[in-house]
Every structure is written in C-alpha cells, then in structure tokens.
Design an enzyme around this catalytic site. Structure first.
Site, PDB file in Angstrom:
ATOM      1  N   ARG A 285       0.850  -1.184   0.000  1.00  0.00           N
ATOM      2  CA  ARG A 285       0.000   0.000   0.000  1.00  0.00           C
ATOM      3  C   ARG A 285       0.884   1.232   0.000  1.00  0.00           C
ATOM      4  NH1 ARG A 285      -2.710  -1.974   5.499  1.00  0.00           N
ATOM      5  NH2 ARG A 285      -4.253  -3.497   4.770  1.00  0.00           N
ATOM      6  N   CYS A 286       0.417   2.314  -0.597  1.00  0.00           N
ATOM      7  CA  CYS A 286       1.170   3.567  -0.497  1.00  0.00           C
ATOM      8  C   CYS A 286       1.178   4.075   0.937  1.00  0.00           C
ATOM      9  CB  CYS A 286       0.594   4.622  -1.435  1.00  0.00           C
ATOM     10  SG  CYS A 286      -1.158   4.971  -1.169  1.00  0.00           S
ATOM     11  N   THR A 287       0.210   3.628   1.741  1.00  0.00           N
ATOM     12  CA  THR A 287       0.138   4.060   3.140  1.00  0.00           C
ATOM     13  C   THR A 287       0.731   3.031   4.103  1.00  0.00           C
ATOM     14  OG1 THR A 287      -2.105   3.164   3.265  1.00  0.00           O
ATOM     15  CG2 THR A 287      -1.887   5.529   2.802  1.00  0.00           C
TER      16      THR A 287
END
Length: 518
Positions: A285-287
């Site tokens: 995930r980008c997060t």
C-alpha cells in the site's frame, strides 16, 4: 479465463497493437486468470478524442442527474459486491476480507458523491457597485485522463472516476495492465449505471505506451486533467509533462510512512496498529508503515511484542483468514527481493523463520495453505536498528518489510518522521494530547492518525500527501472537487451604465480627526 480488451465508446477494441499479456493468480501461478489485449499510444489518443467529443453533452446534463448515475453505480457495485471481491482476490491475491472492504469503499464513495451532485455550490458575492451582482460557479475541467495502480484496483479508481464524472467531465481510465479482469468488471458496472457510453473510455496499455499516448493527447489538446496514482518517479515525469501544457495533475504517489510510539503508549495497541500498517496487503500500500519510530525506554519491549505478533500472524491462502497473501505480481516480488538487499550488518532481523520467498527449503511456520511455492509468498521481515543514513530508511519499500528506529527526544522522533522527504501518511501512539497535537503540527504528512494505523481511508476525508508523496492535491470528500472543476467568476451589471471597479466606488466621508473628550 477472462479475455479483456480496451473499451472505446463502450465496445471492445478488436486490435491489440501493444501485445497480449497473460495474468496468473499470484497465489497459484499455474492458474491463468486473465489475458490482456493491450492497446498502444494511438489507442490512448483515440480514446481521448472520443472523450473530448462527448464532453459538452455530458456537462449539459444537470449535476443532480449526474449524481443519480453515480448513485446507480454504487447500487450496482453493492449488488455485485461478492463477485467483485472474489475477482480481486483471484487476480491480485488480496485477502478476501480486505477485498470486501475495498468494494465497500467504492460503495461509500458513490453514496457520498450522490449528494454532491446537489451541492456543487458557487457563491453570490456582494459588489462594491449598486445595481450589480457577482457570482462564482464550478465548471467541469473537460477530459480527465486517470491512471491508477493495481494494489487497490477499484477503490482508488473510484476516488477519481466518481467525482470526475459527477462534475461533468468525461474520463479516459488507464488501469494497471496486470488487473485487466477487475478493470473490465468495474468498467462494465460504470457503463451500466446510466452514463453515456462515450463519456467513459478504458484503455489497457503498458506504462511507456500510456505515457506516449498522454503526451500526444496533451499536444493535441484533448486532455484537460491528469490524475495519477503510482510511484514517485513516474509522478515526477507526469508532472513535468503536464507542466509543459500549464496543467496541474492530481498526483498521489508513494510513502515512507512513520509510526511513532511514545513512552506512554498502549504497547499492545501500537503493535496491533504496526502489524496491520506494515503487513496488510503484504505491505503493498502507499500508506504502508515504513519505519516504526520507538522511544528508547520502551524499544525492547515493543520489539519483543511486535516480533511475537508478526511471527504468529497467519500468512498464505488469500481466500482464508490471513493477515496477508502473495505479492500482487511477479514484478513486485522481484523488486521486493532487491529491497531485501538494503539490510545491513548493523540491522537485526525479526519476524519469521527466514527472509525472502517462502519455500519448502525456507518454510514459514504456520503457513496457511498447501504449497507456498505455488504462489508469490514472502516472509514478513522486521528490521531493527534502522538509522537516518540507511537506504532502508530513505527508500519506499513496497512489500512485507518494516524498519524500526529508536529515539530519545520528541525532536528526534519528528526528524525521523520527516527526514526521508515523503509526506503521505503518519501515526503516533500516545495518551498525551500535547504529543498528539505537536506531532500533527510538525509532521510533514498530509494525513495523521493518533492511536490508529497509517493505513485506512474514509470516503469523506481528504486523501493525499506532500513532498515526494504528491503535489498537494487531495482526493475524496469535497476537497477532490477542486481537482475536477474550475472556478468561473461572473459579474452582472444591470445599472444601465458602465461602472468601473475601484474608480466609481461611492465614498462615505469620515471625520478622522475626532477624539473622545476627556
């Protein structure tokens, strides 16, 4: 097996000048899920031309009516939720519970934007002249070219597509070429929601052909807005390209998201948050959590608890109840193996019985499933002893690896939270409101969590980052409307004479020499 082609004006493109790519189930590599017939730069240009021709008619549809189409899309997604979630798990290996959550996010997004069709508010502004009124209006940008990644193959596209269409724009969507079956399923739901066929185009193409097609489309003037979710490196190139045409793209890029653990934190809660942040979706995930930044007084206790939680986490078959399944695609697996080379001698590795791919020779105790070698399964890796001069601290690592660093003072924690230059998501675990609000004030991230994970977005809250994580644009909620509309100002003078602003303004004289008697 799903055979998927670009959809131009609602029809499959009969040719595949970009070649054909077969997509395997990453949990069972011998099982072919889909076959993508790829377009090329010309395909992308033709899609943008069609969208440009269709845009005026779509913009004339009243916004509340456009909102109804978005509502109908949400209902269609809800009615097809189980099938769509299973397809996500099948094609990219996302655990079924996460896939269902992703589909729910699409439903929530559509529910939100139904109402925004009746709230595309402008303002009535008082004029400095008599018999004159001032107004502001939101008007659609035009054609939006949306390029999205495959780790959230329907949720993230919905953040762009729903508001772009609602605001009266037409859309050309380029999904990840390794999620063609998911993309076609979502595209068909859009096309069956009452949106005119020419309003929405889907192009399957690889990265270089997409870039070339976008460049030609911008040169020809048939793209007015670019939205992109993906790597920082590609985002930089797209930003440069759009800048040549005086356009500002909506860029949602990578992250190296910090999770700060203060000495007063609830450690069990912090460990739970770090486990989900770092290893949910296999860290893709980008997060995802990049570095846990832990106060030195509780560092050893945190490491012990975190190691135990990760070692006991169920990993494997994504159709079952697991923390994570396989890597999404072979390219991500190969890159993750490169990032494992960033581990240095001063680091201490925890979390599993081995590092790298889970195999019969390097087994994972408690692996969920039959044969780990059948898919792209990787050991979870905790790397303790990360320092600010480490590549592992500075580089976004897309996979199941989490760094742990130590700090003594709050200023040191903030320095580590910001020093890599990314600014997407962040988290702090503390019971002290002073630390929570000081962290919010000083961290560079566009999103802050207190006693919660770095991952997890809600459909009505702004999503986006700063620095290497984006150009300050925001998705979701009312804030994304600024990406897909432009403000238009209007003045209407009904006085019957030319009134010149700043020159013909009435003056109310005042006695500025007056003083109150003592």
């Amino acid at each position: 097996m799903h055979t998927v082609r670009s959809l131009l004006k609602g029809q499959p493109d009969p040719v595949a000048p970009g070649g054909v790519r077969t997509i395997a189930n990453p949990a069972r590599l011998d099982e072919i899920v889909s076959e993508a017939h790829l377009g090329d730069a010309e395909t992308f240009l033709q899609a943008c031309r069609a969208a440009k021709a269709a845009q005026p008619a779509w913009s004339w549809v009243p916004a509340p009516v456009r909102g109804r189409a978005i509502q109908q899309l949400g209902r269609l997604v809800e009615d097809n939720a189980d099938a769509l979630a299973r397809l996500i798990t099948h094609e990219i290996g996302k655990p079924i519970k996460e896939s269902r959550g992703e589909v729910q996010e699409v439903i929530d997004t559509c529910s939100f934007f139904l109402g925004e069709g009746r709230r595309l508010y402008g303002m009535t502004v008082p004029s400095e002249m008599p018999d004159k009124q001032l107004f502001t209006f939101r008007v659609p940008v035009g054609v939006a070219a949306i390029i999205t990644a495959g780790n959230f193959p329907v949720a993230v596209p919905s953040w762009y597509l729903a508001p772009a269409l609602l605001c009266g724009n037409t859309v050309v969507w380029k999904p990840a070429e390794y999620t063609p079956a998911i993309a076609e399923a979502f595209a068909q739901l859009i096309l069956h929601a009452g949106i005119p066929l020419s309003t929405f185009q889907m192009v399957l193409a690889d990265g270089p052909e997409t870039f070339a097609g976008l460049e030609r489309s911008l040169d020809e003037g048939v793209v007015d807005k670019v939205g992109f979710t993906g790597s920082t490196a590609v985002g930089e190139r797209l930003g440069e390209l759009c800048g040549r045409h005086l356009q500002t793209p909506c860029l949602e890029l990578g992250g190296k998201n910090p999770l700060v653990v203060m000495p007063d934190a609830d450690l069990d809660l912090a460990v739970e948050g770090a486990l989900f942040s770092g290893f949910g979706t296999a860290g893709q995930r980008c997060t995802s959590l990049g570095t846990a930044i832990v106060h030195r007084d509780i560092h050893d206790d945190f490491i012990d608890r975190f190691t135990k939680a990760v070692a006991e986490a169920p990993i494997g078959d994504p159709t079952r109840d697991v923390v994570y399944g396989p890597m999404i695609d072979q390219r991500f697996a190969a890159r993750f193996e490169d990032w494992l080379e960033l581990i240095r001698d001063h680091h201490h590795v925890h979390g599993s019985s081995a590092v790298g791919r889970i195999t019969r020779a390097a087994p994972r105790e408690g692996f969920v499933g039959d044969d780990p070698e059948a898919g792209l399964f990787y050991h979870p890796t905790i790397v303790d002893g990360v320092r600010a001069d480490d590549d592992l601290y500075r580089i976004e690592t897309f996979g199941p690896i989490v760094g742990v660093a130590s700090f003594d003072t709050f200023d040191e924690a903030i320095g580590l939270a910001n020093g890599h230059g990314y600014g997407l998501s962040s988290s702090i675990y503390t019971t002290d409101p002073l630390h929570a609000f000081r962290f919010r004030d000083r961290v560079s991230a566009g999103m802050v969590s207190v006693n919660n994970s770095t991952s997890g977005a809600e459909a009505h809250l702004p999503f986006g980052g700063n620095g290497r994580s984006g150009n300050g644009s925001r998705q979701s909620g009312v804030w994304v409307l600024d990406q897909f509309t432009r403000w238009q100002a209007m003045n209407w003078d009904y006085s019957g004479r030319l009134q010149k602003a700043q020159m013909d303004v009435a003056d109310l004289s005042a006695d500025v020499t007056y003083r109150v008697p003592e």
